[in-house]
Design a protein around this motif. Structure first.
Motif, PDB file in Angstrom:
ATOM      1  N   LYS A 193      34.056  41.297  47.934  1.00  0.00           N
ATOM      2  CA  LYS A 193      32.938  40.852  47.105  1.00  0.00           C
ATOM      3  C   LYS A 193      33.368  40.941  45.658  1.00  0.00           C
ATOM      4  N   ALA A 194      33.586  39.798  45.054  1.00  0.00           N
ATOM      5  CA  ALA A 194      34.126  39.824  43.703  1.00  0.00           C
ATOM      6  C   ALA A 194      33.054  40.032  42.657  1.00  0.00           C
ATOM      7  N   GLY A 195      31.882  39.493  42.855  1.00  0.00           N
ATOM      8  CA  GLY A 195      30.833  39.654  41.859  1.00  0.00           C
ATOM      9  C   GLY A 195      31.023  38.718  40.692  1.00  0.00           C
ATOM     10  N   SER A 196      30.038  37.946  40.364  1.00  0.00           N
ATOM     11  CA  SER A 196      30.201  36.939  39.327  1.00  0.00           C
ATOM     12  C   SER A 196      30.172  37.518  37.927  1.00  0.00           C
ATOM     13  N   SER A 197      29.712  38.736  37.770  1.00  0.00           N
ATOM     14  CA  SER A 197      29.574  39.295  36.426  1.00  0.00           C
ATOM     15  C   SER A 197      30.841  39.961  35.936  1.00  0.00           C
ATOM     16  N   GLY A 198      31.925  39.925  36.719  1.00  0.00           N
ATOM     17  CA  GLY A 198      33.180  40.542  36.279  1.00  0.00           C
ATOM     18  C   GLY A 198      33.850  41.233  37.436  1.00  0.00           C
ATOM     19  N   ASN A 199      34.965  41.874  37.168  1.00  0.00           N
ATOM     20  CA  ASN A 199      35.702  42.507  38.261  1.00  0.00           C
ATOM     21  C   ASN A 199      35.679  44.011  38.184  1.00  0.00           C
ATOM     22  N   ARG A 200      34.742  44.575  37.451  1.00  0.00           N
ATOM     23  CA  ARG A 200      34.594  46.024  37.442  1.00  0.00           C
ATOM     24  C   ARG A 200      33.814  46.460  38.671  1.00  0.00           C
ATOM     25  N   SER A 201      34.147  47.602  39.190  1.00  0.00           N
ATOM     26  CA  SER A 201      33.505  48.088  40.395  1.00  0.00           C
ATOM     27  C   SER A 201      32.295  48.953  40.051  1.00  0.00           C
ATOM     28  N   ASP A 202      31.227  48.777  40.847  1.00  0.00           N
ATOM     29  CA  ASP A 202      30.048  49.624  40.701  1.00  0.00           C
ATOM     30  C   ASP A 202      30.111  50.820  41.638  1.00  0.00           C
ATOM     31  N   CYS A 203      31.254  50.967  42.311  1.00  0.00           N
ATOM     32  CA  CYS A 203      31.373  52.038  43.294  1.00  0.00           C
ATOM     33  C   CYS A 203      31.217  53.402  42.632  1.00  0.00           C
ATOM     34  N   VAL A 204      31.756  53.545  41.431  1.00  0.00           N
ATOM     35  CA  VAL A 204      31.764  54.845  40.767  1.00  0.00           C
ATOM     36  C   VAL A 204      30.985  54.768  39.465  1.00  0.00           C
ATOM     37  N   SER A 244      51.506  33.360  54.426  1.00  0.00           N
ATOM     38  CA  SER A 244      51.478  32.361  55.486  1.00  0.00           C
ATOM     39  C   SER A 244      50.434  31.302  55.146  1.00  0.00           C
ATOM     40  N   PRO A 245      50.784  30.007  55.203  1.00  0.00           N
ATOM     41  CA  PRO A 245      49.821  28.958  54.848  1.00  0.00           C
ATOM     42  C   PRO A 245      48.523  29.027  55.644  1.00  0.00           C
ATOM     43  N   LYS A 246      48.617  29.373  56.945  1.00  0.00           N
ATOM     44  CA  LYS A 246      47.397  29.397  57.743  1.00  0.00           C
ATOM     45  C   LYS A 246      46.450  30.509  57.301  1.00  0.00           C
ATOM     46  N   LYS A 247      46.995  31.550  56.676  1.00  0.00           N
ATOM     47  CA  LYS A 247      46.141  32.651  56.259  1.00  0.00           C
ATOM     48  C   LYS A 247      45.367  32.331  54.984  1.00  0.00           C
ATOM     49  N   LEU A 248      45.733  31.236  54.321  1.00  0.00           N
ATOM     50  CA  LEU A 248      44.944  30.808  53.162  1.00  0.00           C
ATOM     51  C   LEU A 248      43.681  30.087  53.592  1.00  0.00           C
ATOM     52  N   ARG A 249      43.532  29.855  54.907  1.00  0.00           N
ATOM     53  CA  ARG A 249      42.349  29.150  55.390  1.00  0.00           C
ATOM     54  C   ARG A 249      41.248  30.105  55.831  1.00  0.00           C
ATOM     55  N   VAL A 250      41.408  31.387  55.516  1.00  0.00           N
ATOM     56  CA  VAL A 250      40.358  32.336  55.881  1.00  0.00           C
ATOM     57  C   VAL A 250      39.059  31.949  55.195  1.00  0.00           C
ATOM     58  N   LYS A 251      37.954  32.231  55.839  1.00  0.00           N
ATOM     59  CA  LYS A 251      36.653  31.822  55.319  1.00  0.00           C
ATOM     60  C   LYS A 251      36.145  32.854  54.320  1.00  0.00           C
ATOM     61  N   ASN A 252      36.681  32.788  53.152  1.00  0.00           N
ATOM     62  CA  ASN A 252      36.285  33.725  52.116  1.00  0.00           C
ATOM     63  C   ASN A 252      36.355  33.017  50.778  1.00  0.00           C
ATOM     64  N   LYS A 253      35.240  32.975  50.086  1.00  0.00           N
ATOM     65  CA  LYS A 253      35.170  32.208  48.847  1.00  0.00           C
ATOM     66  C   LYS A 253      35.953  32.840  47.703  1.00  0.00           C
ATOM     67  N   HIS A 254      36.453  34.063  47.900  1.00  0.00           N
ATOM     68  CA  HIS A 254      37.169  34.743  46.820  1.00  0.00           C
ATOM     69  C   HIS A 254      38.687  34.669  46.978  1.00  0.00           C
ATOM     70  N   VAL A 255      39.159  33.869  47.937  1.00  0.00           N
ATOM     71  CA  VAL A 255      40.597  33.772  48.172  1.00  0.00           C
ATOM     72  C   VAL A 255      41.346  33.377  46.902  1.00  0.00           C
ATOM     73  N   GLU A 256      40.887  32.331  46.225  1.00  0.00           N
ATOM     74  CA  GLU A 256      41.594  31.846  45.043  1.00  0.00           C
ATOM     75  C   GLU A 256      41.610  32.894  43.932  1.00  0.00           C
ATOM     76  N   PHE A 257      40.496  33.617  43.784  1.00  0.00           N
ATOM     77  CA  PHE A 257      40.447  34.649  42.738  1.00  0.00           C
ATOM     78  C   PHE A 257      41.526  35.686  42.952  1.00  0.00           C
TER      79      PHE A 257
END
Length: 626
Positions: free
Chosen positions: A93-104, A318-331
């Protein structure tokens, strides 16, 4: 990887840990009961008690998941290739507001608190992966760092040189010999490509310094998207007897439903990923971790026979692994590629406000630089002489054992990106070992990597050592490059050449025979190899001395630099060479710059000459003096 769901395991969730591609080798379905004083009961625990405790911990873990679950944001991603990647979008989960984590949130990490990181790294490729990981950590960090790296001899040589020349402030690196740890885990059958090194996380409590209380354990193929201090702060959430922090595996590997007859190791639901681990070492030692994991492993191996590993999240190889269903792959892919080519010299920034250990080399360097006169017309040249260039030895896999007859010869040369096309031709002409120093930027180093991977000629040669000296400043440090390549020679002799020269076919074997013929092992001799050049783009390469003489007579070949600098090779005495059938003696003269074979022990003390002019003249003058 969803680090926001870092699971703080109550008591001990025992895993057979694994280094390069994370799923726990086997989240073994067992824990060890701890009494009221926090003492482990070890081998005295019965099988029934262990199985009962597993069910209890599973219930406790479910409660912990609900307690710790929050809207997650991505902290880091994996980049190595492995089977069992997941299509689960919840994994990242990348979060559109930035790449800082809210975990801590709180309490925060003190800005001068040292963060300890442990990495198991073995071999040439893993050493290259570590560089990208370290870049991403350094880019975001605001704290002093202490890396604890468990390595084989190859990785230690590479990384020790890299960190020494990188000279990053407020970073300490300690190495631990993996060969001394092999006996601790070699009894565990392991079918994964990472082999025995992947199991060495199990013995970190025994390997790391006894006064080290906590550590973040990372795989080599991780990229950080935010400050590692956020992960370090998760230690503040540990309560009571919690000693391990892990994230749930994102793939379906341990559910057993990936394909027919798929029977993975037993695990609590999806199992846990060991690419990132938080270890409270002091508590683990008190709980007798060494005895407990061995007890559990021995018991499980009776039925499981060997470890079987899976992996998680997203991989890019692996090229086939770029087809995973995850919208954050490119990020995450772009994040990884960014640090892959990021200029590591920019990470040498100071941490202001935090006292660090005194680096005498750095202090002496700064003192020397401050004494230079900035009004001196040659200031830039003088300053460049003291530049410390970041150096990555053995950038690619190297595999060569010198012959036992003590006549072996390594070709030595240096080059920049514009001479890359010469490599294949040289490899076709010289079958012996080669040591090359390449002057490249970080981005060019990745281009070079892709170039070699696309070349059948270069990929088929394991006896070529490629050593990257990273660009810095406006000059070309030719003598430094030559010295780097010379120091990595592991044969008794070396042939000092230039990258745009092609050796005659068979020169490698000819030089080896000359070692015996001239008794070079017991005398101070440098064997001069005559050099020639052509002004033509196409030339039928001479296959014999007779053919070469014919081309000289026809004017298609010339003695080297005949038209511009005859003094450079005049002492070779080409007139005598034309009729000579045996080696003959030549005397050094001013401006002589031949190509020579010498003993490996004849190392140069010549400084970092900053241009092509006169560097070889100075070097040959020094060799003659020696």
């Amino acid at each position: 990887m969803n680090v926001a769901l870092l699971l703080l395991i109550n008591f001990l969730f025992l895993c057979l840990l694994y280094s390069e591609a994370p799923p726990p080798v086997a989240p073994v379905a067992s824990v060890v009961h701890v009494d009221g004083q926090g003492r482990g009961l070890g081998r005295g625990v019965s099988r029934e008690a262990l199985e009962l405790r597993v069910r209890e911990v599973e219930e406790e873990n479910q409660l912990l998941r609900r307690e710790l679950s929050r809207p997650p944001r991505a902290l880091l991603s994996k980049t190595h290739s492995e089977e069992g990647t997941g299509d689960n979008e919840a994994g990242l989960k990348a979060g559109s507001s930035g790449n800082r984590s809210d975990c801590v949130q709180q309490p925060a990490v003190d800005k001068c608190e040292t963060i300890h990181v442990a990495i198991v790294c073995a071999g040439y490729n893993a050493s290259r992966d570590v560089v990208t990981l370290v870049k991403s950590v350094l880019f975001h960090r605001r704290n002093p760092l202490h890396f604890h790296i468990i390595t084989d001899s190859t990785a230690q040589q590479i990384l020790a040189s890299l960190f020494r020349t990188w000279m990053v402030p407020a970073v300490r690196v300690d190495f631990y010999d993996a060969d001394e740890l092999k006996a601790e885990v070699s009894w565990i059958p392991n079918k994964h490509y990472s082999g025995i090194y992947g199991l060495m996380k199990l013995v970190l409590t025994k390997t790391l310094p006894p006064d080290l209380q906590k550590v973040i354990v990372l795989d080599t193929d991780i990229t950080f998207a935010t400050d590692i201090a956020e992960l370090w702060a998760v230690f503040h959430k540990f309560k009571g007897q919690q000693v391990l922090g892990l994230v749930e595996n994102q793939s379906d590997w341990y559910l057993g439903n990936l394909w027919k007859n798929h029977r993975p190791w037993p695990a609590l639901e999806r199992g846990f990923n060991t690419g990132v681990i938080l270890l409270l070492l002091d508590r683990l030692r008190k709980l007798r971790w060494e005895q407990m994991w061995r007890l559990t492993a021995e018991r499980e191996l009776m039925s499981m026979l060997s470890t079987s590993l899976a992996d998680q999240v997203i991989h890019w190889n692996s090229p086939k692994k770029l087809r995973v269903k995850n919208k954050h792959v490119e990020f995450f892919r772009n994040l990884y590629l960014t640090f892959l080519e990021y200029d590591g010299n920019l990470l040498r920034r100071e941490l202001f406000g935090c006292p660090s250990e005194t680096d005498h080399n750095s202090e002496n360097l700064q003192k020397t630089l401050s004494e230079l006169d900035e009004d001196d017309p040659c200031y830039e040249f003088r300053r460049e002489r003291f530049t410390v260039h970041r150096t990555h030895l053995y950038f690619l896999h190297y595999e060569y054992e010198p012959s036992t007859d003590h006549t072996d010869v390594t070709l030595v040369a240096q080059l920049s990106m514009d001479r890359l096309q010469m490599l294949e031709a040289i490899c076709k002409h010289w079958e012996g070992p080669i040591s090359l120093a390449l002057y490249l930027s970080d981005a060019e180093a990745q281009q070079f990597l892709r170039y070699t991977q696309g070349s059948e000629v270069l990929m088929s040669r394991g006896n070529v050592g490629y050593h990257i000296v990273y660009k810095e400043g406006q000059f070309y440090p030719v003598n430094l490059l030559r010295n780097v390549a010379m120091r990595q020679v592991n044969t008794p002799y070396m042939f000092l050449s230039d990258i745009d020269f092609l050796p005659m076919y068979g020169l490698y074997e000819y030089l080896r025979k000359s070692v015996v013929q001239l008794d070079m092992a017991n005398s101070k001799k440098a064997l001069v190899v005559p050099a020639f050049e052509t002004l033509r783009y196409r030339l039928s390469y001479p296959k014999s001395k007779a053919e070469l003489l014919s081309q000289l007579d026809m004017g298609t070949l010339f003695t080297f630099r005949y038209h511009v600098w005859t003094k450079g090779h005049a002492p070779t005495n080409f007139a005598k060479w034309r009729t000579a059938t045996t080696p003959y003696r030549v005397q050094w003269e001013a401006d002589f710059e031949p190509y020579v074979m010498v003993r490996r022990t004849v190392q140069s003390t010549t400084g970092a000459s900053l241009a092509s002019g006169w560097n070889k003249v100075a070097h040959i003058m020094e060799l003659d003096a020696q």
